[in-house]
Structure formats: C-alpha cells, structure tokens
Design an enzyme around this catalytic site. Structure first.
Site, PDB file in Angstrom:
ATOM      1  N   CYS A   2       0.847  -1.189   0.000  1.00  0.00           N
ATOM      2  CA  CYS A   2       0.000   0.000   0.000  1.00  0.00           C
ATOM      3  C   CYS A   2       0.890   1.249   0.000  1.00  0.00           C
ATOM      4  CB  CYS A   2      -0.954   0.115   1.176  1.00  0.00           C
ATOM      5  SG  CYS A   2      -2.186  -1.169   1.225  1.00  0.00           S
ATOM      6  N   ARG A  27       4.130  -0.545  -4.576  1.00  0.00           N
ATOM      7  CA  ARG A  27       3.795  -1.013  -3.231  1.00  0.00           C
ATOM      8  C   ARG A  27       2.440  -1.716  -3.171  1.00  0.00           C
ATOM      9  NH1 ARG A  27       6.915   1.435   0.723  1.00  0.00           N
ATOM     10  NH2 ARG A  27       5.315   0.887   2.234  1.00  0.00           N
ATOM     11  N   TRP A  73      -2.901  -2.701  -1.708  1.00  0.00           N
ATOM     12  CA  TRP A  73      -2.665  -4.138  -1.793  1.00  0.00           C
ATOM     13  C   TRP A  73      -3.588  -4.729  -0.739  1.00  0.00           C
ATOM     14  CZ3 TRP A  73      -1.047  -8.107   1.443  1.00  0.00           C
ATOM     15  CH2 TRP A  73      -0.615  -9.282   0.810  1.00  0.00           C
ATOM     16  N   ASN A  99      -2.122   2.233   5.573  1.00  0.00           N
ATOM     17  CA  ASN A  99      -1.277   1.122   5.146  1.00  0.00           C
ATOM     18  C   ASN A  99      -0.994   0.295   6.394  1.00  0.00           C
ATOM     19  OD1 ASN A  99       0.824  -0.547   4.284  1.00  0.00           O
ATOM     20  ND2 ASN A  99       2.351   1.103   4.314  1.00  0.00           N
ATOM     21  N   GLY A 100      -1.379  -0.982   6.376  1.00  0.00           N
ATOM     22  CA  GLY A 100      -1.148  -1.827   7.553  1.00  0.00           C
ATOM     23  C   GLY A 100      -2.379  -2.651   7.866  1.00  0.00           C
ATOM     24  N   GLU A 485      16.738 -18.927  -5.937  1.00  0.00           N
ATOM     25  CA  GLU A 485      16.428 -17.564  -6.364  1.00  0.00           C
ATOM     26  C   GLU A 485      15.925 -17.555  -7.817  1.00  0.00           C
ATOM     27  OE1 GLU A 485      15.804 -14.892  -5.100  1.00  0.00           O
ATOM     28  OE2 GLU A 485      16.209 -13.321  -6.558  1.00  0.00           O
ATOM     29  N   LYS A 489      12.284 -16.182  -8.986  1.00  0.00           N
ATOM     30  CA  LYS A 489      12.125 -15.135 -10.014  1.00  0.00           C
ATOM     31  C   LYS A 489      11.144 -15.593 -11.077  1.00  0.00           C
ATOM     32  CE  LYS A 489      13.337 -12.432  -8.435  1.00  0.00           C
ATOM     33  NZ  LYS A 489      14.050 -12.081  -7.227  1.00  0.00           N
ATOM     34  N   GLU A 492       7.420 -15.861  -9.681  1.00  0.00           N
ATOM     35  CA  GLU A 492       6.728 -14.619  -9.279  1.00  0.00           C
ATOM     36  C   GLU A 492       6.379 -13.727 -10.456  1.00  0.00           C
ATOM     37  OE1 GLU A 492       8.883 -11.997  -6.600  1.00  0.00           O
ATOM     38  OE2 GLU A 492      10.754 -12.480  -7.577  1.00  0.00           O
ATOM     39  N   HIS A 508      16.083 -37.922  -5.025  1.00  0.00           N
ATOM     40  CA  HIS A 508      15.277 -38.332  -3.867  1.00  0.00           C
ATOM     41  C   HIS A 508      13.806 -37.933  -4.026  1.00  0.00           C
ATOM     42  CE1 HIS A 508      18.850 -39.587  -1.735  1.00  0.00           C
ATOM     43  NE2 HIS A 508      19.426 -38.453  -2.091  1.00  0.00           N
ATOM     44  N   LYS A 607       5.652  -4.757  -3.426  1.00  0.00           N
ATOM     45  CA  LYS A 607       6.983  -4.596  -2.860  1.00  0.00           C
ATOM     46  C   LYS A 607       6.809  -4.116  -1.422  1.00  0.00           C
ATOM     47  CE  LYS A 607      11.402  -3.785  -4.586  1.00  0.00           C
ATOM     48  NZ  LYS A 607      11.853  -5.089  -5.032  1.00  0.00           N
TER      49      LYS A 607
HETATM   50  C1  F6R Z   1      11.231 -11.432  -4.536  1.00  0.00           C
HETATM   51  C2  F6R Z   1      11.120 -10.374  -3.561  1.00  0.00           C
HETATM   52  C3  F6R Z   1      10.666 -10.728  -2.192  1.00  0.00           C
HETATM   53  C4  F6R Z   1      11.450  -9.936  -1.140  1.00  0.00           C
HETATM   54  C5  F6R Z   1      10.885 -10.181   0.260  1.00  0.00           C
HETATM   55  C6  F6R Z   1      11.705  -9.479   1.306  1.00  0.00           C
HETATM   56  O1  F6R Z   1      11.704 -10.967  -5.755  1.00  0.00           O
HETATM   57  O2  F6R Z   1      11.370  -9.232  -3.841  1.00  0.00           O
HETATM   58  O3  F6R Z   1      10.750 -12.102  -1.960  1.00  0.00           O
HETATM   59  O4  F6R Z   1      12.787 -10.315  -1.229  1.00  0.00           O
HETATM   60  O5  F6R Z   1       9.562  -9.754   0.317  1.00  0.00           O
HETATM   61  O6  F6R Z   1      11.698  -8.110   1.119  1.00  0.00           O
HETATM   62  P1  F6R Z   1      12.787  -7.171   1.768  1.00  0.00           P
HETATM   63  O7  F6R Z   1      14.095  -7.541   1.184  1.00  0.00           O
HETATM   64  O8  F6R Z   1      12.364  -5.786   1.378  1.00  0.00           O
HETATM   65  O9  F6R Z   1      12.748  -7.405   3.242  1.00  0.00           O
END
Ligand code: F6R
Length: 612
Positions: A2, A27, A73, A99-100, A485, A489, A492, A508, A607
């Site tokens: 948010c 966000r 969000w 936000n929260g 990772e 990627k 997501e 396994h 994010k």
């Molecule tokens: C994946 C991604 C998320 C963040 C996670 C932690 O591409 O961006 O998995 O890595 O939400 O976020 P931070 O690093 O901001 O604590």
C-alpha cells in the site's frame, strides 16, 4: 505494501497525488483513490491501477490544495471500488488512508455499531476512521487529539493520514510498523510511504518514528507527538537519491533497468570499502561491533524471499571463512517457534526495503533476548535500519521492480565483504587467499557486464521454454541458493511453477517429475563438484528432460550434453552467485514478457511487505 501520499500547501493537490501514486504503485496496485477538499470533500476510488483511476476521474473536478491518496494491496476485503481507500467516517466528515492491518478491528467494529456507526466496506480502515470520528465527537477533541486517543485503542500496524472536511488547513498522520515520511517544501507539506513521490518537490524530509503523530498546518507548523502524548522535535534530513534512479530511463520496465544497473550498483556497494591493490576491506559497521562479531557463539540470519536466499549464501560464506556456526531463518517462522537466542548471538537482518514486517518482528524478539543486530539493508533510514545495533547499507538505489534483482547482488556483495573482513581479522583465511578473493571481488562488476551482453542468447532460450508449465532449478554448494532464487524469479513474474533443489536431492523425489516438457536449469559452474553435476545432467537427459546449463566459459564437456548452455566468466567459487544469478534474472524477465505478464507488477504481489 500500500502506498500513501498526501499534500497540503499552495499548489493544487491532485497532480501531486496522482504522480505520487504512480511512483508508489510498486507497493500495491489492486485499487487506488484520492480525496480532495476544496469547497467540499470529493473522493474518487477505482479498482485497478492508478491509470484506471486517472481515466475514471478524467475531466471531473479535482480542485483543492489539500488531499490524500492511496494505492492498495488488499488485506481485509477484496479489491474493488468500495474497499479502495480513502475511507470516510459515518458522518461524512473525516477521510483517511491507511497502510497496515488493525488486528482488533472486529471488536472495535462491534462496539462502534452499538453507537450508531454503519459500515459499507469489509476493511479494517473504515473501522479506524469511525473510531476517530466517535472519539472526536464524544469528547469534542481536535483532530490530532482524537487520532492520538484512537491509536491508543488499536492493535496492529499502521501508517495513516487523516483530513477533516471542516478543517481544510490541517493534515494529521501517524505511523507504527509501516513507514511514513514528511516532506518539508517551500510551498507546503508532503507525506508519503517513502521519498519517491517527494524528491521532485523537496529534499528536506522527516522520517516519522513508530508511534509518532504529526500535525501539519497550512500556516507551516509541524508538530510531532507520541501516542503517549510526549512532544518530539522533528529531525530534518536530506533525501539521498536522485530522481533519475526512480525513472525508467529509456527501459520498458524497471526490472530490466535494475538488472542492467548491477555492474554499477555492485561497484557502488564496493566503493570506498574495498581496495584490492592495498588489500583491505573497511566496513564501519563491522569495526564498531568487531569484538562481538568475532566472539559470537553463532550468527543467525533472518530475512524473507530473495533476501533469505542472500542469507543462505552468507551461511556458506560465514561458515567457510569465519568458522562461526550459522543458522538462516525465515523471519516469519523464527518468531513463532520459541527460538533459543542468547546475548552471544549476532542476528543479521537482510532486507531491501527495511520495512518487511516479518523481519522487523523477528528482530524485535532477538533484541528482547539480548542479541546484537547487524543490518544489511538497502533503504536508508528504514525501520529495520533504525532498529539494528550496527549495519551497512548496500547502496543499490531505489528498487522499484517488484521482483528483487539488484538488491540481491548488493546484499551478496556486502555479505561477502563482511565474511572476508571478519575472516581476515580472525585469521581463519590465509592472507594470500584473502587478497585473491578481494581482487576477484573487484572484478565482479565487469564480469556481470559480460553476462548482460548475452541478453540476446538468453532471450532465444527463453522463447524455447516459455510454454513449459513447470521448471526445475538445480544447483550445488554456493549455487544452491542461486537455484532457489532463479525459481522464485520465474514463478513470481511469469506464473510458471518452478522449484529450486540441491542438484543431488533430485534423485530423492523431484526426478519423478522429469519428462520432455520439463526444462531443468542447472547451475554447472562449481569446480568442486563438477563431475557430480555432470552426472546430475546425465540423469535428467536420460529421462528426456531439457537441460539449460549455466556453465563456465570454455566448458566443452557440458556443452556436448546440455540442450542449451549459457557461458559465464570464471570466478572464485564463493563469488559465483554474483554472476550466475544474472542469466536467471534475464531468463525470467524474457519468459514473463513473452507470456504477456506485467514484469514490474506481478499479480497478487507488492513490494515492501509491511503486514505479517
Ligand atoms: C522477490 C522479492 C521478495 C522480497 C521479500 C523481502 O523478488 O522481492 O521475496 O525479497 O519480500 O523483502 P525485503 O528484502 O524488502 O525485506
């Protein structure tokens, strides 16, 4: 998670809010809204992106030099026009963005219903604005005081901004566990979830602290109090980033821009901290905590998602070089399993945003138990950066693409420097190897650049596998977290189901999944387990799987057996993740694009996850 923006001053608020919301859209992007006060209060809200809100508003009236905006969000209530923020109180006087999560909203709602409040939405936010209205009305309080009293009654996390229709000269805002920044401009005040909507108007900002309430007036006053009614003195700081860093700069997507920025961001992370010619690494955070770090019983690393993957790489680095036992924990689980933490433990917090609620909660617990906290954070002044005892910023600049790329390589670069400097101080690494590694670390930006130049080849491979419903990523040793990772990627941003596995674990269980439709991306650069990786590739090939191998330059043997190979420059094995992750980022980017996905704003994600 948010985004909030607000303005009070001499200019028209709407263009500021709209642009601010576009900057904050990373966000949250399931609905957006604005509220403006001119002669009357006007609220516009729309499901969808900020662009949908802008189209909906079109030529409608947007007058007003005070206003608040929000991009959502969803937590409570599905994403639709009604649940979108801002929310108005029952008597139509107060309007609020949030936000929260208000955890005790159910009980508060029942109590408010009894005093005549009605609710149109399923949100916790509508409960909060009605609670403030009830307190304002009953006790005949000024808005800021009603907000303060209301916040003593709520449990949870919030960043809020409130306006009163009857007082268009005042904004009241508060935060707890969700970020909020005040911009102090010549033409008025700005409020936002981060500095990105503010930087083009003013560089002067105040980062609100937890449980602080700020009252901003048209005549230029800024008063800050705590929820327990103590007056605070605002500390004005400078925003440190440049406006170009939050624009796409000619790229179609922020993600592609950020992938391509990595040679520069890794260089920035090393700048002034590492000198290969003279053979030193200098991190003031490490120096300040050096005794505790060197004498720690254990390092505990907490983080989420991509940051957790960076933590896994650090586990290899710290154990390999510093010879201190390491545990890497999902921040979200750490808190709920009654962990054993002592004063002789060091907790490393890894976070791009510095606002991740799960990570913050884990740190609060670790602090309570007396551990020292070291932060590896990107966003300057963020909540995690403030709660740590010591730390180092990764200096990657704002990361806007929801999928983390340059923050990951920044985190790994910094963690590598921390491991090497501690090992050097502790004497657990030979001087020759230490010098060799730091010389090689300095070369990493150039080597990343060489991988970026393989973009066309990676795009070609992406086309070959873009229709696969599943994908498997395999890696060993330092490349195992990279496999995780890579899989994250891909899932997501392209919505292809993908799993990362230690290569040897395949037999396994996951091997049962392999058929001609399954692309298997194998990280095959490790010198230490080369023969074993070849065996793993043969096992996949024997079952009809398609192998895409990330290999070291000049490797002819794997080229013979894999379906596709991407050559990357050789480096010291502990530094490999910094290079081997790059083709995986590009592969996911191209696959997602070819599948018509919005790579910067993948569905359901946001994010900076500020709710637990
Ligand atoms: C994946 C991604 C998320 C963040 C996670 C932690 O591409 O961006 O998995 O890595 O939400 O976020 P931070 O690093 O901001 O604590």
């Amino acid at each position: 998670m948010c985004g909030i923006v607000a303005y009070l001053g001499k200019k028209q608020a709407y263009p500021i809010l709209l642009k601010g919301l576009k900057r904050l859209e990373y966000r949250g992007y399931d609905s957006a809204g604005v509220a403006l006060i001119d002669e009357t209060l006007t609220v516009y809200k729309k499901k969808g992106k900020v662009q949908d809100l802008e189209t909906f508003i079109g030529e409608r009236s947007t007058a007003g030099s005070i206003g608040i905006g929000h991009t959502r969000w969803a937590t409570h209530g599905k994403p639709d026009d009604i649940n979108a923020h801002p929310h108005i109180s029952s008597n139509g006087r107060l309007v609020l963005v949030h936000n929260g999560i208000i955890e005790n909203y159910g009980l508060l709602k029942e109590a408010l219903k009894k005093t005549g409040h009605s609710f149109e939405t399923q949100t916790d936010t509508e409960v909060l604005v009605n609670l403030i209205e009830e307190i304002q009305k009953t006790d005949n309080l000024a808005l800021e005081e009603a907000v303060r009293v209301a916040l003593t009654k709520v449990r949870g996390a919030y960043a809020i901004v409130v306006m009163d229709k009857n007082d268009p000269d005042k904004l009241v805002a508060a935060r707890k566990s969700s970020p909020l920044v005040v911009g102090v401009g010549d033409d008025g005040f700005y409020l936002a979830s981060d500095g990105t909507p503010i930087v083009e108007h003013t560089r002067k900002v105040v980062y609100l602290k937890d449980e602080e309430i700020v009252t901003l007036t048209r005549s230029g006053e800024m008063d800050i109090k705590t929820i327990s009614n103590e007056i605070q003195h605002p500390f004005i700081q400078e925003l440190e980033f440049e406006i170009e860093t939050i624009e796409k700069g000619g790229y179609d997507y922020f993600m592609l821009k950020e992938i391509n920025e990595q040679p520069a961001t890794i260089r920035e992370c090393l700048r002034g901290r590492l000198n290969a010619d003279e053979g030193w690494i200098k991190l003031s955070g490490v120096d300040n905590l050096v005794n505790k770090l060197l004498n720690a019983d254990r390092f505990i690393i907490v983080g989420c998602g991509t940051s957790w993957h960076a933590g896994l790489i650090a586990e290899y680095l710290f154990e390999d070089f510093v010879r201190i036992p390491v545990e890497v924990e999902y921040a979200s689980e750490f808190r709920y399993r009654n962990p054993i933490i002592s004063e002789r433990d060091i907790v490393f917090a890894i976070s791009q945003s510095g606002e991740t609620a799960d990570t913050l909660a884990a740190l609060e617990l670790a602090k309570e138990k007396g551990a020292s906290i070291y932060g590896v954070v990107n966003v300057v002044g963020s909540s995690i950066a403030r709660i740590t005892d010591e730390g180092s910023y990764i200096h990657a600049g704002p990361e806007i693409g929801v999928a983390s790329t340059k923050a990951f390589t920044g985190q790994v670069t910094l963690l590598t420097m921390i491991a090497l400097t501690l090992a050097n101080k502790k004497g657990t690494i030979s001087n020759a190897y230490y010098r060799q590694l730091i010389t090689e670390l300095e070369q990493i930006p150039n080597k990343v650049q060489q991988v970026l130049e393989k973009n066309a080849q990676i795009e070609f491979i992406a086309k070959e596998i873009m229709d696969a419903p599943n994908a498997l990523y395999l890696g060993r040793g330092y490349n195992f977290p990279v496999a995780l990772e890579g899989a994250l990627k891909l899932k997501e941003i392209s919505y292809i189901h993908a799993e990362g596995y230690p290569a040897a674990e395949m037999k396994h269980g996951p091997i049962a999944l392999i058929d001609e439709n399954m692309p298997v991306i194998v990280m095959a650069t490790n010198r230490s387990a080369y023969e074993k990786i070849i065996s793993n590739i043969q096992e996949v090939k024997a079952r009809g799987g398609r192998v895409i191998a990330i290999i070291s330059e000049g490797d002819k043997e794997i080229k013979e057996i894999a379906d596709y190979t991407i050559e990357i420059p050789e480096t010291e094995e502990p530094l490999t993740p910094l290079i081997s992750v790059i083709p995986l980022q590009l592969l996911s980017y191209h696959i997602a694009l070819m599948r018509g996905c919005n790579v910067d704003q993948p569905r359901n994600l946001a994010k900076s996850v500020t709710v637990e």
